[in-house]
Design an enzyme around this catalytic site. Sequence first.
Site, PDB file in Angstrom:
ATOM      1  N   TRP A 135      78.965  89.531  35.364  1.00 42.73           N
ATOM      2  CA  TRP A 135      78.579  89.513  33.939  1.00 42.73           C
ATOM      3  C   TRP A 135      79.466  90.464  33.135  1.00 42.73           C
ATOM      4  CZ3 TRP A 135      72.772  88.737  32.337  1.00 42.73           C
ATOM      5  CH2 TRP A 135      72.319  87.537  32.884  1.00 42.73           C
ATOM      6  N   LYS A 178      66.521  88.303  33.140  1.00 42.51           N
ATOM      7  CA  LYS A 178      66.114  87.284  34.114  1.00 42.51           C
ATOM      8  C   LYS A 178      64.658  87.547  34.483  1.00 42.51           C
ATOM      9  CE  LYS A 178      67.747  87.569  38.437  1.00 42.51           C
ATOM     10  NZ  LYS A 178      68.875  87.467  39.359  1.00 42.51           N
TER      11      LYS A 178
END
Length: 872
Positions: free
Chosen positions: A59, A158
């Site tokens: 990421w 998440k």
Amino acid sequence: MGKTQKKTGKGRLDKYYKLAKEQGYRARSAFKLIQLNKKYSFLESARCCIDLCAAPGGWLQVASKYMPVNSVIVGVDLVPIKPIPRVVTFAADITTTNCRNLLRGELKDWKADVVLHDGAPNVGTAWIQDAYGQSELVLMSLKLAVEFLMKGGTFVTKVFRSADYNNLIWVFNQLFGKVEATKPPSSRNVSAEIFVVCRDFLAPKYIDPKFLDPKHVFKDLAASIPAGDDKPAVSHNAQANVFQPEKKRRARDGYEDGDYTLFKTIPASDYIKGTDPVAILGSYNKIAFNTEEEKEWLSLDVTTTDVKANCEDLKVLGKGDFKALIRWRLALREELGLDLKTKPADEATETVEITEEVDEEQAIQDELERLNTENAARRKRERRKANEVRQRTIQRMQLKMTAPMDIGLELHDEALAHGQDDVFDLRDTEKGMSKKGGVSKLIGENGMVDGESDDEDGSDEGSEEDEELLDSEEERERKTRDLEAEMDGLYDAYQSRLREKDAKFKVKEARRNLKSREEWGGIQEDNDDSGDDSEEEEEGGYDKMHQHLDEDSSSDESDVEMDHAELPPTKKRRMDSSGRSLVVGLNEPKPTGSQAAKVWFSQDLFAGVDEDLEDDDESDVEEDEEDEEDEDPDVDYEGTEEDDEDVDEDDFEIVPQELEDDADMWDVSNENEDEAKQAYIKKYGLLTPEALTIAQQLVNREKTKTELVNEGFNRYSLNAKDGLPSWFLEDEQHHYKANLPVTKEAVAALRARQRALDARPIKKVAEAKARKKYKAAQKLDKAMKKAEGVNETSDMTEREKAQAIEKLMRRGASKGKEKKEVKLVVAKGAHKGIKGRPKGVKGRYAMVDSRMKKEVRAKKRKEKASKKRKRA
Ligand SMILES: C[S@@+](CC[C@H](N)C(=O)[O-])C[C@H]1O[C@@H](n2cnc3c(N)ncnc32)[C@H](O)[C@@H]1O
């Protein structure tokens, strides 16, 4: 997590994995952020980003790629992250204040536009715990996000779709203007993860600490338990019908909507009075008896102890138990008068009852089917086990771990295990084996075991009959003979199978024969050196020799009545020594036929051997020699001149590999056996330390010939082999050998001889050298002729002639084209990536790198492989 995981699971190496590899992302998860950003575009405008739980850094790579240059990107994880350009990383636990302080230290007064969180606790325990751990981690990341996010900022996290999912969403909604849950295409469907993008951070002045406290956020779990008579609690649940479990649908993506509790209890009255008992049984964990009325039901006869136990844990019940609970419900309803009153009006109940009847029939059918399948499986398992036992026994036999007889014993032992017999008796074994069609029946054509052959029930039948038969001694003997014949057959089959299986068998066999031939063995028991498989030849040479001797004896009328002791000395010796008859050879004149033998016998060690021997054993030898001369008048141990010439010509004669000349040397049917042996020794000399030892002993007068002959009568020489099975004889071959003495000197002498042979150049090399020499001479010759031509020409001045001649002679004397040396320069260090000539390198050069080396090697490998394939 964080560490490199081996992606071996099914479907792990998917499209995104490959893409990530191709594009240089450290994790396939990078595509999740790319896809989220594509949908919500939060990275392009961000100037500061914090990635919580960032290892290995996929990421972060995406953020660094999509965010404007000079943006601040900070990554945190439990494990250290390999450096990424323009990104600051550190290792810390995001649930700790240390992490918060580190972030603060890094960002100073700055606020982040984006806080990312892709954390997952290091999983591996139970799903429920993992899910809860994940929710807690999300809340911790939210805590950091609210501290570091600027107003209007974005928080991406998440979440696992679990019991806590709704609670988390509720909290997000309190703090952000827009909250959306989404599952990017790169997130695997089998994963319960979902990404929540919270945009437009409200940045309230005061945030209730309870929003960020897991104890408060996740406490109200029971709130969503669906219940009630009128509204079938879990009718939406596809798992509800316990009688049709095959219709179950696994909630891979997490919990069903509105169904977030893990352990569900339903009051007994709901189950009894409700309309959808099947759904309840499929959805709840326990039927509880809490009220007075329900407790009374417990004391009723219909509520058996089984029913009570079943109500305790519905999740462990089988079909039968569920049926019992349904029957209990009906009985109780009748007892309570519920069915009588409601039956005419309540259609639903009727429907349930009809379903139950149908279900019951179906269930019985299913049960029967299940039992049948189980039975079949059990039978199959037993058959397979029996097969395995037999297969193992045969294998063991093949590996020579057991004699074939053991198969019978093992089967018998099996019978013992079943309690059919008490005492082991060979007779029984025979009986058992012959009843089973003998040992050979155990093996199918390809050595496979016939799985259906063991009929244990039939083992008692006819046993009395057999007993009677076996009573007769003759019959017993016959049976034993049959059994032995079968054993032999089995052994032959095993041998031929071995031959078929092992491509090298023949070679091994031949080598073994060769080896034994090379030994100071004289007559070998197995003369099958051609690798011929014929059965006759499998019989040992010993038998043949007997045969041969018998033939000899019978052919010679005067010897017809002779026993071994009366045989002529040579024959006697040949048989008696059984492998040491070459002693005779040493008595003969020194063999001079072969170069090797000459060299050998020219050693000081052998000087005067002949005379010594003659002196020593004059009386013994005289007689023997006479006999031998009578028998082999043509034997000439001096060797013919022709032989000598042949041998002298061949400078490169080393230890022979091919022995076809002597193929029949040890053939006992060969009349000139001794002659052949002598020729062999003459040609190759004494090849074994044993032979040398004996020779030395004779030379040093440590032993006389008579002693040697007498020693020939040992336990190995009288090993009667009549009637012994071939497999036994073959096994014996390995061990039943005389251990001949070997002296250090003999071994040293042999070694020295071998060294002398090794020191000689091999024929090919010598030939190549000679060729080269010859070509060089030819070249020089040519150059000289040319030079003469130049000298004679009148067109050139003396000086030009001299120059031309010098040039010609130089060429003529040169050793062919000399390759110009090319210097290899490795393209690394200072030479990496340079163009043109590297510094300090003169003359021809070539740049190389490790890849090139590998490629060249791979090319060569491929060429070699393709050549091999073509040849095949
Ligand atoms: C799925 S990986 C993150 C992958 C990352 N987004 C990427 O693209 O490379 C989850 C990470 O969470 C980290 N993690 C789990 N618990 C943590 C904690 N309490 N503090 C910091 N990191 C944590 C793990 O070490 C792991 O590296």
